[in-house]
Design a protein around this motif. Sequence first.
Motif, PDB file in Angstrom:
ATOM      1  N   VAL A  62      58.958 -49.809   5.030  1.00 42.45           N
ATOM      2  CA  VAL A  62      59.836 -48.643   5.178  1.00 42.45           C
ATOM      3  C   VAL A  62      60.882 -48.977   6.239  1.00 42.45           C
ATOM      4  CG1 VAL A  62      59.977 -46.208   5.874  1.00 42.45           C
ATOM      5  CG2 VAL A  62      57.961 -47.039   4.633  1.00 42.45           C
ATOM      6  N   GLU A  63      62.154 -48.773   5.908  1.00 43.75           N
ATOM      7  CA  GLU A  63      63.227 -48.949   6.888  1.00 43.75           C
ATOM      8  C   GLU A  63      64.086 -47.692   6.886  1.00 43.75           C
ATOM      9  OE1 GLU A  63      63.873 -51.515   8.934  1.00 43.75           O
ATOM     10  OE2 GLU A  63      62.308 -52.882   8.180  1.00 43.75           O
ATOM     11  N   THR A  64      64.177 -47.046   8.030  1.00 46.18           N
ATOM     12  CA  THR A  64      64.958 -45.807   8.108  1.00 46.18           C
ATOM     13  C   THR A  64      66.216 -46.029   8.918  1.00 46.18           C
ATOM     14  OG1 THR A  64      62.858 -44.604   8.152  1.00 46.18           O
ATOM     15  CG2 THR A  64      64.856 -43.332   8.613  1.00 46.18           C
ATOM     16  N   GLY A  65      67.346 -45.741   8.312  1.00 44.42           N
ATOM     17  CA  GLY A  65      68.620 -45.808   9.013  1.00 44.42           C
ATOM     18  C   GLY A  65      69.348 -44.492   8.870  1.00 44.42           C
ATOM     19  N   SER A  66      70.515 -44.417   9.472  1.00 41.86           N
ATOM     20  CA  SER A  66      71.347 -43.228   9.305  1.00 41.86           C
ATOM     21  C   SER A  66      72.785 -43.595   9.626  1.00 41.86           C
ATOM     22  CB  SER A  66      70.877 -42.099  10.227  1.00 41.86           C
ATOM     23  OG  SER A  66      71.059 -42.451  11.567  1.00 41.86           O
ATOM     24  N   PHE A  67      73.696 -42.761   9.186  1.00 40.23           N
ATOM     25  CA  PHE A  67      75.093 -42.953   9.565  1.00 40.23           C
ATOM     26  C   PHE A  67      75.707 -41.591   9.809  1.00 40.23           C
ATOM     27  CE2 PHE A  67      74.950 -43.020   4.894  1.00 40.23           C
ATOM     28  CZ  PHE A  67      75.901 -42.087   4.554  1.00 40.23           C
ATOM     29  N   GLU A  68      76.827 -41.585  10.514  1.00 42.08           N
ATOM     30  CA  GLU A  68      77.553 -40.348  10.775  1.00 42.08           C
ATOM     31  C   GLU A  68      78.775 -40.272   9.886  1.00 42.08           C
ATOM     32  OE1 GLU A  68      78.724 -39.178  14.637  1.00 42.08           O
ATOM     33  OE2 GLU A  68      76.681 -38.591  15.181  1.00 42.08           O
ATOM     34  N   VAL A  69      79.100 -39.054   9.464  1.00 40.91           N
ATOM     35  CA  VAL A  69      80.381 -38.832   8.802  1.00 40.91           C
ATOM     36  C   VAL A  69      81.107 -37.724   9.543  1.00 40.91           C
ATOM     37  CG1 VAL A  69      79.604 -39.606   6.521  1.00 40.91           C
ATOM     38  CG2 VAL A  69      79.412 -37.192   7.117  1.00 40.91           C
ATOM     39  N   SER A  70      82.420 -37.836   9.567  1.00 37.40           N
ATOM     40  CA  SER A  70      83.269 -36.781  10.121  1.00 37.40           C
ATOM     41  C   SER A  70      83.991 -36.143   8.956  1.00 37.40           C
ATOM     42  CB  SER A  70      84.288 -37.359  11.113  1.00 37.40           C
ATOM     43  OG  SER A  70      83.625 -37.902  12.228  1.00 37.40           O
ATOM     44  N   SER A  71      83.694 -34.897   8.698  1.00 36.77           N
ATOM     45  CA  SER A  71      84.287 -34.233   7.544  1.00 36.77           C
ATOM     46  C   SER A  71      85.502 -33.422   7.964  1.00 36.77           C
ATOM     47  CB  SER A  71      83.268 -33.306   6.892  1.00 36.77           C
ATOM     48  OG  SER A  71      83.191 -32.086   7.618  1.00 36.77           O
ATOM     49  N   GLY A  72      86.340 -33.135   6.974  1.00 35.98           N
ATOM     50  CA  GLY A  72      87.532 -32.325   7.219  1.00 35.98           C
ATOM     51  C   GLY A  72      87.310 -30.844   6.969  1.00 35.98           C
ATOM     52  N   GLY A  73      86.059 -30.454   6.752  1.00 38.80           N
ATOM     53  CA  GLY A  73      85.759 -29.041   6.490  1.00 38.80           C
ATOM     54  C   GLY A  73      85.604 -28.761   5.011  1.00 38.80           C
ATOM     55  N   GLU A  74      85.547 -27.479   4.684  1.00 40.39           N
ATOM     56  CA  GLU A  74      85.161 -27.024   3.349  1.00 40.39           C
ATOM     57  C   GLU A  74      85.877 -27.734   2.202  1.00 40.39           C
ATOM     58  OE1 GLU A  74      85.195 -22.799   2.922  1.00 40.39           O
ATOM     59  OE2 GLU A  74      83.845 -23.019   1.226  1.00 40.39           O
ATOM     60  N   GLY A  75      85.070 -28.228   1.276  1.00 42.98           N
ATOM     61  CA  GLY A  75      85.621 -28.864   0.081  1.00 42.98           C
ATOM     62  C   GLY A  75      85.846 -30.352   0.240  1.00 42.98           C
ATOM     63  N   ASP A  76      85.568 -30.885   1.421  1.00 44.34           N
ATOM     64  CA  ASP A  76      85.761 -32.321   1.627  1.00 44.34           C
ATOM     65  C   ASP A  76      84.651 -33.094   0.908  1.00 44.34           C
ATOM     66  OD1 ASP A  76      87.063 -34.544   2.583  1.00 44.34           O
ATOM     67  OD2 ASP A  76      86.339 -34.376   4.640  1.00 44.34           O
ATOM     68  N   VAL A  77      85.056 -34.115   0.176  1.00 44.93           N
ATOM     69  CA  VAL A  77      84.128 -34.969  -0.562  1.00 44.93           C
ATOM     70  C   VAL A  77      84.340 -36.396  -0.090  1.00 44.93           C
ATOM     71  CG1 VAL A  77      83.423 -35.782  -2.851  1.00 44.93           C
ATOM     72  CG2 VAL A  77      84.278 -33.438  -2.584  1.00 44.93           C
ATOM     73  N   LEU A  78      83.298 -37.025   0.419  1.00 47.21           N
ATOM     74  CA  LEU A  78      83.425 -38.370   0.993  1.00 47.21           C
ATOM     75  C   LEU A  78      82.563 -39.361   0.224  1.00 47.21           C
ATOM     76  CD1 LEU A  78      83.099 -37.329   4.755  1.00 47.21           C
ATOM     77  CD2 LEU A  78      85.198 -37.788   3.493  1.00 47.21           C
ATOM     78  N   ASP A  79      83.147 -40.483  -0.131  1.00 50.75           N
ATOM     79  CA  ASP A  79      82.413 -41.554  -0.802  1.00 50.75           C
ATOM     80  C   ASP A  79      81.604 -42.327   0.247  1.00 50.75           C
ATOM     81  OD1 ASP A  79      81.483 -43.748  -2.177  1.00 50.75           O
ATOM     82  OD2 ASP A  79      83.458 -44.438  -2.849  1.00 50.75           O
ATOM     83  N   VAL A  80      80.289 -42.216   0.180  1.00 50.02           N
ATOM     84  CA  VAL A  80      79.427 -42.896   1.165  1.00 50.02           C
ATOM     85  C   VAL A  80      78.616 -44.024   0.524  1.00 50.02           C
ATOM     86  CG1 VAL A  80      79.305 -40.894   2.698  1.00 50.02           C
ATOM     87  CG2 VAL A  80      77.568 -41.160   0.915  1.00 50.02           C
ATOM     88  N   THR A  81      79.048 -44.473  -0.645  1.00 51.22           N
ATOM     89  CA  THR A  81      78.297 -45.511  -1.359  1.00 51.22           C
ATOM     90  C   THR A  81      78.121 -46.762  -0.509  1.00 51.22           C
ATOM     91  OG1 THR A  81      79.374 -44.685  -3.370  1.00 51.22           O
ATOM     92  CG2 THR A  81      78.130 -46.742  -3.556  1.00 51.22           C
ATOM     93  N   SER A  82      79.197 -47.177   0.160  1.00 55.04           N
ATOM     94  CA  SER A  82      79.111 -48.430   0.924  1.00 55.04           C
ATOM     95  C   SER A  82      78.122 -48.294   2.079  1.00 55.04           C
ATOM     96  CB  SER A  82      80.488 -48.849   1.433  1.00 55.04           C
ATOM     97  OG  SER A  82      80.969 -47.897   2.360  1.00 55.04           O
ATOM     98  N   ARG A  83      78.004 -47.079   2.629  1.00 56.66           N
ATOM     99  CA  ARG A  83      77.056 -46.864   3.724  1.00 56.66           C
ATOM    100  C   ARG A  83      75.619 -46.967   3.221  1.00 56.66           C
ATOM    101  NH1 ARG A  83      80.463 -44.195   7.519  1.00 56.66           N
ATOM    102  NH2 ARG A  83      78.905 -44.789   9.060  1.00 56.66           N
ATOM    103  N   VAL A  84      75.402 -46.481   2.016  1.00 60.18           N
ATOM    104  CA  VAL A  84      74.052 -46.586   1.436  1.00 60.18           C
ATOM    105  C   VAL A  84      73.753 -48.049   1.091  1.00 60.18           C
ATOM    106  CG1 VAL A  84      72.511 -45.788  -0.392  1.00 60.18           C
ATOM    107  CG2 VAL A  84      74.235 -44.231   0.558  1.00 60.18           C
ATOM    108  N   ARG A  85      74.751 -48.741   0.553  1.00 58.61           N
ATOM    109  CA  ARG A  85      74.580 -50.168   0.239  1.00 58.61           C
ATOM    110  C   ARG A  85      74.248 -50.967   1.500  1.00 58.61           C
ATOM    111  NH1 ARG A  85      79.110 -50.156  -3.924  1.00 58.61           N
ATOM    112  NH2 ARG A  85      77.894 -49.993  -5.834  1.00 58.61           N
ATOM    113  N   GLU A  86      74.946 -50.634   2.596  1.00 54.44           N
ATOM    114  CA  GLU A  86      74.680 -51.352   3.858  1.00 54.44           C
ATOM    115  C   GLU A  86      73.249 -51.136   4.321  1.00 54.44           C
ATOM    116  OE1 GLU A  86      77.672 -49.880   6.550  1.00 54.44           O
ATOM    117  OE2 GLU A  86      79.278 -50.703   5.301  1.00 54.44           O
ATOM    118  N   ALA A  87      72.732 -49.931   4.129  1.00 54.23           N
ATOM    119  CA  ALA A  87      71.358 -49.653   4.537  1.00 54.23           C
ATOM    120  C   ALA A  87      70.374 -50.482   3.718  1.00 54.23           C
ATOM    121  CB  ALA A  87      71.049 -48.165   4.410  1.00 54.23           C
ATOM    122  N   VAL A  88      70.653 -50.595   2.429  1.00 55.27           N
ATOM    123  CA  VAL A  88      69.771 -51.398   1.568  1.00 55.27           C
ATOM    124  C   VAL A  88      69.878 -52.875   1.962  1.00 55.27           C
ATOM    125  CG1 VAL A  88      69.360 -52.166  -0.798  1.00 55.27           C
ATOM    126  CG2 VAL A  88      69.836 -49.745  -0.338  1.00 55.27           C
TER     127      VAL A  88
END
Lengths: 142, 142, 142
Positions: A5-31
Motif C-alpha cells: 500500500v502506498e498513500t500519496g496526495s496532491f493539492e489543487v488550487s481551484s478557481g471556484g464553482e464550476g472549475d474542472v481540473l485535469d488531474v490525470t498526470s498527478r494520479v499517474r505520478e502516484a502510480v
Amino acid sequence: MAVKVETGSFEVSSGGEGDVLDVTSRVREAVAGSGLSDGVATVFVVGSTAAVTTMEFEPGLVKDFPAMLERTAPSKGVEYEHQRRWHDGNGHSHVKASLVGPSISIPFVDGELVLGEWQQVVFLEFDVRPRKRKVVVQVVGE
Amino acid sequence: MAVKVETGSFEVSSGGEGDVLDVTSRVREAVAGSGLSDGVATVFVVGSTAAVTTMEFEPGLVKDFPAMLERTAPSKGVEYEHQRRWHDGNGHSHVKASLVGPSISIPFVDGELVLGEWQQVVFLEFDVRPRKRKVVVQVVGE
Amino acid sequence: MAVKVETGSFEVSSGGEGDVLDVTSRVREAVAGSGLSDGVATVFVVGSTAAVTTMEFEPGLVKDFPAMLERTAPSKGVEYEHQRRWHDGNGHSHVKASLVGPSISIPFVDGELVLGEWQQVVFLEFDVRPRKRKVVVQVVGE
C-alpha cells in the motif's frame, strides 16, 4: 511480489464553482512513484463541496458537465435548508458534490492506468469561492 | 494466504444509447477465475461515454434509468459546447457517463460477491451508436 | 507488514424514503477493528434501493440532498415502467439508488480515514418503507 500500500496526495488550487481540473498526470505520478506494476489507484477528494470523476477533458465538456449539474441542483431559484441554517451560499455546492461522489477506483496494469484514450481523471470544484484542496491517491498493488 | 492482484477484462457489444447490459456473470467469472476467497472486485469501464452501476435488472428499470438521465442531460433541447466544437452529436452522452461514473467496487467473501438478491452489476451505454467496449475487472484479495 | 483483507458489515434500520444516516463511526469501527494502519475501506450497500456517498451531515443538507433527487427522479408525475410491471410503488427509489451508486472507497492512513472535517459517510434510504439494511465494510491494508 508482495502486495503493498502506498498513500500519496496532491493539492489543487481551484478557481471556484464550476472549475474542472485535469488531474490525470498527478494520479499517474502516484502510480509511477509507488514502483508497483499491477493494482488499483483510489482517488479520493477530501471535503464536501468537491468531487472526482472521469471525462474527456476538452473545453466543451468542461462547461457542459457543470451546466448539467447547475440544472440539477441550481444555485438560484431553489431554497436550500443548508442556506437557512448556515447562510454560506453553498447549499447547492454540497448537493452537487454528494451526487457525483468523492471517490473513483482505477486499475493499473504494467504501471499504466487503464483509462481510455479520451478519458481523463477530473477534479470538480463546486464551492462558491476558490479553494485549496487535498486529493488523496492511494495505490494498492504488487 | 497472501493477498494477490488479478486483472481481467471482458468486451461488451452495446446497441447504442440507453442500452443497459447485465454483466454480473462476467464479474463473477473474474472473481472465480482468480481463485481468491475474500477481497474486492473493481469494475471499471474504459471510455468516456459509458458507465457502470448496480440495479435490479428487469425490463422496467432498464427503461426508467436511461429515461431519468435523458431528463437530466437531454439529447435534444439543450445546447452542448461539446457539440459546437466536435459536431459528433454525443455531448449529452459524455455528461451522463461522467455523472454515473466509471467505477464501482464490490467486496466478495468466500468467493461470492456481496450483491443483494435483486442487485445486478450493469454496464450503461450512452453513446449514440453501437460500440464495442472493454470493461476491466480487477480483483485484489486473498 | 503484509497486506490483509478484513470484511465486516453492519445493519442499519432506516425510516424509509429520504432517510439519511451518518454511518461514519461504523466505518471507523471496521477500520479500527481490523488493526490495520494504511489501506482502503470499501463501503458497499447491499440492495438496489439504497446508496452511499459522503456529505456534511447537518440537518439542512439531510433534506436538501433527497429534495434534489426527488426533482431528478420524482415519485409523482413521472410514469415508471417498473411500476407498470411490479406495482410496488418504488420505481423512483431504484432510479435514485442507481444514480448515486452502491459503493465508495475511502483510504485510511495511520488508522484514520482521510475524510474532511465536515465530510461524513452517509447511508441513503430511497425505498418507500422502513427497511433493515446490510452495509459491508471491507478493509484492505497493511
